[in-house]
Scaffold this motif. Structure first.
Motif, PDB file in Angstrom:
ATOM      1  N   SER A 170      -8.804  -1.273   5.462  1.00 38.52           N
ATOM      2  CA  SER A 170      -8.972   0.026   4.795  1.00 38.52           C
ATOM      3  C   SER A 170      -7.909   0.275   3.725  1.00 38.52           C
ATOM      4  CB  SER A 170      -8.924   1.152   5.834  1.00 38.52           C
ATOM      5  OG  SER A 170      -7.702   1.126   6.548  1.00 38.52           O
ATOM      6  N   PHE A 171      -7.235  -0.788   3.256  1.00 36.65           N
ATOM      7  CA  PHE A 171      -6.116  -0.546   2.352  1.00 36.65           C
ATOM      8  C   PHE A 171      -6.543   0.056   1.016  1.00 36.65           C
ATOM      9  CE2 PHE A 171      -7.256  -4.388   0.172  1.00 36.65           C
ATOM     10  CZ  PHE A 171      -6.564  -4.416  -1.029  1.00 36.65           C
ATOM     11  N   PHE A 172      -7.822  -0.052   0.648  1.00 32.92           N
ATOM     12  CA  PHE A 172      -8.297   0.577  -0.579  1.00 32.92           C
ATOM     13  C   PHE A 172      -8.209   2.105  -0.494  1.00 32.92           C
ATOM     14  CE2 PHE A 172     -10.735  -3.448  -1.375  1.00 32.92           C
ATOM     15  CZ  PHE A 172     -10.126  -3.742  -2.585  1.00 32.92           C
ATOM     16  N   ASP A 173      -8.075   2.617   0.727  1.00 39.43           N
ATOM     17  CA  ASP A 173      -8.013   4.061   0.907  1.00 39.43           C
ATOM     18  C   ASP A 173      -6.618   4.628   0.661  1.00 39.43           C
ATOM     19  OD1 ASP A 173     -10.653   3.912   1.637  1.00 39.43           O
ATOM     20  OD2 ASP A 173     -10.255   3.929   3.791  1.00 39.43           O
ATOM     21  N   PHE A 174      -5.641   3.735   0.456  1.00 43.48           N
ATOM     22  CA  PHE A 174      -4.256   4.176   0.309  1.00 43.48           C
ATOM     23  C   PHE A 174      -3.790   4.042  -1.144  1.00 43.48           C
ATOM     24  CE2 PHE A 174      -4.711   2.698   4.675  1.00 43.48           C
ATOM     25  CZ  PHE A 174      -4.130   3.726   5.404  1.00 43.48           C
ATOM     26  N   ASP A 175      -2.874   4.936  -1.525  1.00 41.00           N
ATOM     27  CA  ASP A 175      -2.255   4.840  -2.846  1.00 41.00           C
ATOM     28  C   ASP A 175      -1.136   3.804  -2.850  1.00 41.00           C
ATOM     29  OD1 ASP A 175      -3.886   6.819  -3.933  1.00 41.00           O
ATOM     30  OD2 ASP A 175      -2.549   8.415  -3.239  1.00 41.00           O
ATOM     31  N   THR A 176      -0.549   3.565  -1.691  1.00 41.62           N
ATOM     32  CA  THR A 176       0.501   2.546  -1.557  1.00 41.62           C
ATOM     33  C   THR A 176       0.115   1.595  -0.443  1.00 41.62           C
ATOM     34  OG1 THR A 176       1.756   3.951  -0.038  1.00 41.62           O
ATOM     35  CG2 THR A 176       2.316   4.090  -2.384  1.00 41.62           C
ATOM     36  N   ASN A 177       0.629   0.383  -0.503  1.00 40.01           N
ATOM     37  CA  ASN A 177       0.302  -0.648   0.474  1.00 40.01           C
ATOM     38  C   ASN A 177       1.090  -0.408   1.762  1.00 40.01           C
ATOM     39  OD1 ASN A 177      -0.081  -2.949   1.952  1.00 40.01           O
ATOM     40  ND2 ASN A 177       0.687  -4.361   0.411  1.00 40.01           N
ATOM     41  N   PRO A 178       0.413  -0.076   2.870  1.00 42.48           N
ATOM     42  CA  PRO A 178       1.132   0.255   4.093  1.00 42.48           C
ATOM     43  C   PRO A 178       1.853  -0.923   4.731  1.00 42.48           C
ATOM     44  CG  PRO A 178      -1.228   0.178   4.490  1.00 42.48           C
ATOM     45  CD  PRO A 178      -1.035   0.061   3.003  1.00 42.48           C
ATOM     46  N   SER A 179       1.448  -2.150   4.420  1.00 41.25           N
ATOM     47  CA  SER A 179       2.079  -3.309   5.061  1.00 41.25           C
ATOM     48  C   SER A 179       3.257  -3.864   4.272  1.00 41.25           C
ATOM     49  CB  SER A 179       1.050  -4.432   5.270  1.00 41.25           C
ATOM     50  OG  SER A 179       0.752  -5.079   4.053  1.00 41.25           O
ATOM     51  N   LEU A 180       3.395  -3.457   3.009  1.00 38.41           N
ATOM     52  CA  LEU A 180       4.437  -4.040   2.165  1.00 38.41           C
ATOM     53  C   LEU A 180       5.835  -3.728   2.708  1.00 38.41           C
ATOM     54  CD1 LEU A 180       5.066  -5.650  -0.384  1.00 38.41           C
ATOM     55  CD2 LEU A 180       5.047  -3.512  -1.660  1.00 38.41           C
ATOM     56  N   GLU A 181       6.076  -2.478   3.043  1.00 35.27           N
ATOM     57  CA  GLU A 181       7.387  -2.097   3.579  1.00 35.27           C
ATOM     58  C   GLU A 181       7.658  -2.811   4.902  1.00 35.27           C
ATOM     59  OE1 GLU A 181      11.073  -0.560   3.709  1.00 35.27           O
ATOM     60  OE2 GLU A 181       9.665  -0.372   2.027  1.00 35.27           O
ATOM     61  N   GLU A 182       6.623  -2.993   5.684  1.00 34.33           N
ATOM     62  CA  GLU A 182       6.779  -3.706   6.958  1.00 34.33           C
ATOM     63  C   GLU A 182       7.211  -5.152   6.716  1.00 34.33           C
ATOM     64  OE1 GLU A 182       3.040  -3.149   8.974  1.00 34.33           O
ATOM     65  OE2 GLU A 182       3.062  -1.012   8.468  1.00 34.33           O
ATOM     66  N   HIS A 183       6.611  -5.792   5.727  1.00 35.66           N
ATOM     67  CA  HIS A 183       6.998  -7.167   5.402  1.00 35.66           C
ATOM     68  C   HIS A 183       8.439  -7.233   4.882  1.00 35.66           C
ATOM     69  CE1 HIS A 183       2.603  -8.769   4.903  1.00 35.66           C
ATOM     70  NE2 HIS A 183       2.978  -8.658   6.157  1.00 35.66           N
ATOM     71  N   ILE A 184       8.819  -6.235   4.105  1.00 37.18           N
ATOM     72  CA  ILE A 184      10.174  -6.208   3.545  1.00 37.18           C
ATOM     73  C   ILE A 184      11.225  -6.147   4.661  1.00 37.18           C
ATOM     74  CG2 ILE A 184      11.810  -4.810   2.219  1.00 37.18           C
ATOM     75  CD1 ILE A 184       9.427  -4.059   0.387  1.00 37.18           C
ATOM     76  N   ILE A 185      11.007  -5.284   5.646  1.00 43.35           N
ATOM     77  CA  ILE A 185      12.009  -5.159   6.704  1.00 43.35           C
ATOM     78  C   ILE A 185      11.972  -6.354   7.667  1.00 43.35           C
ATOM     79  CG2 ILE A 185      12.185  -2.655   6.517  1.00 43.35           C
ATOM     80  CD1 ILE A 185      10.362  -2.369   8.909  1.00 43.35           C
ATOM     81  N   ILE A 186      10.814  -6.991   7.808  1.00 43.51           N
ATOM     82  CA  ILE A 186      10.752  -8.235   8.589  1.00 43.51           C
ATOM     83  C   ILE A 186      11.591  -9.307   7.905  1.00 43.51           C
ATOM     84  CG2 ILE A 186       9.230 -10.153   9.254  1.00 43.51           C
ATOM     85  CD1 ILE A 186       7.041  -8.032   9.769  1.00 43.51           C
ATOM     86  N   LEU A 187      11.474  -9.383   6.590  1.00 41.87           N
ATOM     87  CA  LEU A 187      12.268 -10.353   5.834  1.00 41.87           C
ATOM     88  C   LEU A 187      13.765 -10.082   6.006  1.00 41.87           C
ATOM     89  CD1 LEU A 187      12.696 -12.644   3.842  1.00 41.87           C
ATOM     90  CD2 LEU A 187      12.183 -11.054   1.969  1.00 41.87           C
ATOM     91  N   GLU A 188      14.156  -8.829   5.974  1.00 39.99           N
ATOM     92  CA  GLU A 188      15.569  -8.493   6.144  1.00 39.99           C
ATOM     93  C   GLU A 188      16.083  -8.926   7.514  1.00 39.99           C
ATOM     94  OE1 GLU A 188      17.871  -7.303   3.946  1.00 39.99           O
ATOM     95  OE2 GLU A 188      16.221  -7.774   2.568  1.00 39.99           O
ATOM     96  N   ALA A 189      15.274  -8.714   8.537  1.00 32.64           N
ATOM     97  CA  ALA A 189      15.674  -9.134   9.882  1.00 32.64           C
ATOM     98  C   ALA A 189      15.825 -10.650   9.966  1.00 32.64           C
ATOM     99  CB  ALA A 189      14.651  -8.644  10.905  1.00 32.64           C
ATOM    100  N   LEU A 190      14.942 -11.363   9.284  1.00 32.49           N
ATOM    101  CA  LEU A 190      15.040 -12.827   9.276  1.00 32.49           C
ATOM    102  C   LEU A 190      16.265 -13.292   8.496  1.00 32.49           C
ATOM    103  CD1 LEU A 190      11.267 -13.762   8.816  1.00 32.49           C
ATOM    104  CD2 LEU A 190      12.677 -14.193  10.838  1.00 32.49           C
TER     105      LEU A 190
END
Length: 216
Positions: A170-190
């Motif tokens: 359903s990401f077309f329903d959002f103005d911003t990508n809800p998973s992008l921030e999640e990926h960013i913080i996963i990368l920081e933890a790694l």
């Protein structure tokens, strides 16, 4: 006019591209019938290339062909999605535990490249590219585990969720990508080689991903 094998292949490729485009643009819906005669008439080809295109889509998991009934788009159930994500979570937790210990600077750079590409594909509203980049992010983490058998299992489960997300993302329903921030913080933890935080974040990320799928 007699069609040669090469012309049939060319026509089949055309039909395949047209149907796949409609699927990714959500012009076709999960479970919708795909009658050969109607498709052939619409695209002005014979039924033979339509049949070949449908078989190719079946191999990708996008179409189901039922003998004596015909073809329809795949229609994953809510329970099938839950079952798939349950397995995926366990596999990816195993991978990220190992990745947190062994990930290299080059692999961290590759993850950052996928995050950059994910932002661009979301802005362009390109669902196929978005899903491919998303999968690549998770595959790189799997590869960072150093366990090639685990990588194979994760690629297999990702191919299942790829199909599910095509129909229900359903990401077309959002103005911003809800998973992008999640990926960013996963990368920081790694980057910090923080195993516990990496596991917590990937578990939460997959839970939110599954809950974001619009299923009946």
């Amino acid at each position: 006019m007699v069609m040669t094998s090469s012309s049939v292949q060319t026509a089949a490729g055309f039909v395949y591209d047209q149907l796949r485009k409609k699927i990714f643009e959500k012009a076709l819906v999960s479970g919708q019938r795909l009658p050969e005669v109607a498709i052939a008439k619409e695209l002005q080809v014979s039924r033979t290339p339509v049949r070949e295109a449908l078989r190719r889509l079946e191999n990708e998991g996008l179409v189901q062909i039922i003998p004596g009934w015909g073809a329809c788009l795949a229609s994953p159930t809510r329970q099938e999605i839950i079952d798939t994500y349950e397995v995926r979570e366990e596999l990816e937790i195993m991978a990220i535990r190992k990745a947190a210990k062994h990930i290299t600077p080059l692999q961290l750079c590759r993850l950052q490249e996928q995050i950059d590409a994910e932002h661009e594909t979301f802005v362009n509203r390109n669902l196929e590219s978005y899903l491919t980049v998303n999968d690549n992010f998770h595959i790189i983490i799997a590869e960072s585990s150093g366990n090639n058998t685990l990588v194979g299992y994760i690629k297999n489960i990702l191919s299942r969720t790829f199909v599910q997300m095509i129909f229900f993302e359903s990401f077309f329903d959002f103005d911003t990508n809800p998973s992008l921030e999640e990926h960013i913080i996963i990368l920081e933890a790694l980057k910090n080689h923080d195993e516990a935080e990496s596991v917590r974040l990937i578990r939460e990320h997959l839970r939110l991903s599954m809950e974001g799928l619009k299923t009946k």
